[in-house]
Write an enzyme that holds these catalytic residues in place. Structure first.
Site, PDB file in Angstrom:
ATOM      1  N   CYS A  55      -1.677   0.787   7.398  1.00  0.00           N
ATOM      2  CA  CYS A  55      -3.125   0.486   7.460  1.00  0.00           C
ATOM      3  C   CYS A  55      -3.476  -0.747   6.621  1.00  0.00           C
ATOM      4  CB  CYS A  55      -3.961   1.683   7.011  1.00  0.00           C
ATOM      5  SG  CYS A  55      -3.800   3.131   8.098  1.00  0.00           S
ATOM      6  N   ARG A  56      -3.563  -0.587   5.306  1.00  0.00           N
ATOM      7  CA  ARG A  56      -4.128  -1.663   4.479  1.00  0.00           C
ATOM      8  C   ARG A  56      -3.217  -2.876   4.318  1.00  0.00           C
ATOM      9  NH1 ARG A  56      -5.188   2.282  -0.379  1.00  0.00           N
ATOM     10  NH2 ARG A  56      -3.276   3.091   0.570  1.00  0.00           N
ATOM     11  N   SER A  57      -1.955  -2.658   3.902  1.00  0.00           N
ATOM     12  CA  SER A  57      -1.129  -3.834   3.570  1.00  0.00           C
ATOM     13  C   SER A  57      -0.729  -4.675   4.788  1.00  0.00           C
ATOM     14  CB  SER A  57       0.081  -3.467   2.711  1.00  0.00           C
ATOM     15  OG  SER A  57       0.974  -2.621   3.378  1.00  0.00           O
ATOM     16  N   CYS A 106       0.864  -1.188   0.000  1.00  0.00           N
ATOM     17  CA  CYS A 106       0.000   0.000   0.000  1.00  0.00           C
ATOM     18  C   CYS A 106       0.898   1.235   0.000  1.00  0.00           C
ATOM     19  CB  CYS A 106      -0.993  -0.021   1.166  1.00  0.00           C
ATOM     20  SG  CYS A 106      -0.244   0.018   2.809  1.00  0.00           S
ATOM     21  N   ASP A 159      -8.198   4.000   0.915  1.00  0.00           N
ATOM     22  CA  ASP A 159      -7.267   4.366   1.972  1.00  0.00           C
ATOM     23  C   ASP A 159      -8.074   4.879   3.176  1.00  0.00           C
ATOM     24  OD1 ASP A 159      -5.388   5.508   3.592  1.00  0.00           O
ATOM     25  OD2 ASP A 159      -4.422   6.691   2.012  1.00  0.00           O
ATOM     26  N   ASN A 199       2.120   1.516   4.495  1.00  0.00           N
ATOM     27  CA  ASN A 199       2.423   0.242   5.172  1.00  0.00           C
ATOM     28  C   ASN A 199       2.063   0.282   6.661  1.00  0.00           C
ATOM     29  OD1 ASN A 199       5.283  -1.935   5.819  1.00  0.00           O
ATOM     30  ND2 ASN A 199       3.273  -2.535   5.131  1.00  0.00           N
TER      31      ASN A 199
HETATM   32  P1  4NP Z   1      -1.908   2.815   4.073  1.00  0.00           P
HETATM   33  O1  4NP Z   1      -2.563   4.182   4.619  1.00  0.00           O
HETATM   34  O2  4NP Z   1      -1.302   3.160   2.726  1.00  0.00           O
HETATM   35  O3  4NP Z   1      -3.087   1.906   3.969  1.00  0.00           O
HETATM   36  O4  4NP Z   1      -0.894   2.387   5.109  1.00  0.00           O
HETATM   37  C1  4NP Z   1      -1.838   5.362   4.742  1.00  0.00           C
HETATM   38  C2  4NP Z   1      -1.037   5.573   5.855  1.00  0.00           C
HETATM   39  C3  4NP Z   1      -0.356   6.746   6.008  1.00  0.00           C
HETATM   40  C4  4NP Z   1      -0.458   7.728   5.035  1.00  0.00           C
HETATM   41  C5  4NP Z   1      -1.258   7.521   3.936  1.00  0.00           C
HETATM   42  C6  4NP Z   1      -1.944   6.332   3.776  1.00  0.00           C
HETATM   43  N1  4NP Z   1       0.235   8.959   5.211  1.00  0.00           N
HETATM   44  O5  4NP Z   1       0.028   9.860   4.380  1.00  0.00           O
HETATM   45  O6  4NP Z   1       1.021   9.089   6.156  1.00  0.00           O
END
Ligand code: 4NP
Length: 161
Positions: free
Chosen positions: A15-17, A10, A127, A13
């Site tokens: 939340c989703r992945s 993702c 997201d 790294n």
């Molecule tokens: P992820 O979510 O890609 O599912 O881990 C996010 C986590 C942090 C951020 C964006 C998306 N960020 O902008 O810090």
């Protein structure tokens, strides 16, 4: 015997992945396939290298019976070369993987996670970072369904079990 290696990707790294990885590992273990398959997760960005998963992801996963154990890491060419299956959470992650120097020849390893979602209403796992508890639960349900179908695909087409 070398294990089949699956990488979930993702943006951050956190939340989703890491959630996809934890759901996948729990289901693989339940099916008695842990000796055949290994999994990890990465972010295309470096914002959260060394961080634990987001506390909202950890809490939501726990509510759904899944424990997450992961430390944030950024995707590199080494991962793309090493892994057999690379599952991108959204289209922008997919494109960013292919933008890494040297990855173009590996495009056939990369799929969108939601290409395995039987109830797909969109190509991307949304997201949840700026979302609410409801958005985290929605991500959990999408990943739960998509990982099930991906494992069935692995079993049938790859592991031949
Ligand atoms: P992820 O979510 O890609 O599912 O881990 C996010 C986590 C942090 C951020 C964006 C998306 N960020 O902008 O810090």
């Amino acid at each position: 015997m070398t294990k089949t290696k699956v990488l979930f990707v993702c943006l951050g790294n956190i939340c989703r992945s890491p959630l996809a990885e934890a759901i996948f590992k729990a289901k693989i273990s339940k099916r008695g396939l842990s000796h055949l398959v290994a999994a990890d997760s990465c972010g295309t960005a470096n914002y959260h290298v060394g961080d634990n998963p987001d506390h909202r992801t950890i809490a939501n996963a726990r509510k759904n019976g899944i424990e997450i154990d992961h430390v944030g890491q950024q995707l590199s060419l080494r991962h793309v070369v090493d892994y057999d299956f690379i599952l991108a959470m959204d289209k922008s992650n997919f494109q960013n993987i292919l933008r890494l120097n040297g990855t173009v020849g590996y495009a056939n390893k990369i799929s969108l996670m939601r290409s395995f979602d039987p109830d797909r209403d969109d190509d991307s796992v949304p997201d949840p970072y700026y979302g609410t508890e409801r958005d985290f639960q929605n991500v959990f349900e999408i990943l739960d369904r998509s990982v099930d179908l991906f494992i069935r695909h692995l079993e049938k087409e790859h592991l031949k079990v």
